[in-house]
Design a protein around this motif. Sequence first.
Motif, short mmCIF file in Angstrom:
data_model
loop_
_atom_site.label_atom_id
_atom_site.label_comp_id
_atom_site.label_asym_id
_atom_site.label_seq_id
_atom_site.Cartn_x
_atom_site.Cartn_y
_atom_site.Cartn_z
N LEU A 48 0.83 -1.21 0.00
CA LEU A 48 0.00 0.00 0.00
C LEU A 48 0.86 1.25 0.00
O LEU A 48 0.66 2.16 -0.81
N ILE A 52 1.22 3.90 -3.15
CA ILE A 52 0.91 5.32 -3.03
C ILE A 52 2.11 6.16 -3.44
O ILE A 52 1.98 7.16 -4.16
N LYS A 53 3.31 5.76 -3.01
CA LYS A 53 4.52 6.50 -3.38
C LYS A 53 4.74 6.45 -4.89
O LYS A 53 5.08 7.46 -5.52
N ILE A 56 2.30 8.79 -6.55
CA ILE A 56 2.70 10.19 -6.40
C ILE A 56 3.78 10.53 -7.41
O ILE A 56 3.78 11.62 -7.99
N ARG A 65 -3.17 3.64 -10.80
CA ARG A 65 -4.47 4.22 -10.44
C ARG A 65 -5.50 3.11 -10.22
O ARG A 65 -6.31 3.16 -9.29
N ILE A 68 -4.71 1.40 -6.80
CA ILE A 68 -5.15 2.20 -5.66
C ILE A 68 -6.68 2.21 -5.57
O ILE A 68 -7.26 2.17 -4.48
#
Length: 115
Positions: A48, A52-53, A56, A65, A68
């Motif tokens: 997770l 996310i990193k 970003i 995308r 997530i």
Amino acid sequence: MKTINNLNYFFVSVPIFLIALGLIINESSGNLVGSGILFLILTGLFQLISGIKMLIDEPHDKSLRFYIAFVALFFLLWFVNAVIIYQDFISYILYLIPPILTIFFSTITYKKANQ
């Protein structure tokens, strides 16, 4: 990216190894199997945070995308099933989603590490 890929290999293989070893040696106390199951939490947390990193750093990557979005769907279903209304069918789906997410994230990191 190769570091994240290698860490992902580690985090995915350790629970498999511990659970398999615990089942093979037929450990009566269940410490190895229990440790392997608890290590799955660390695997999910690592994936997770890494996802996310990576999102970003590369916000236009469709596969990240998608990953997530499915993680968010998993936690939304978990919340709905636990707090709002309990359905057995949703519980069965909740058991299937984490392995699918793990395989999908592993393919994402493998593709990015070998570009």
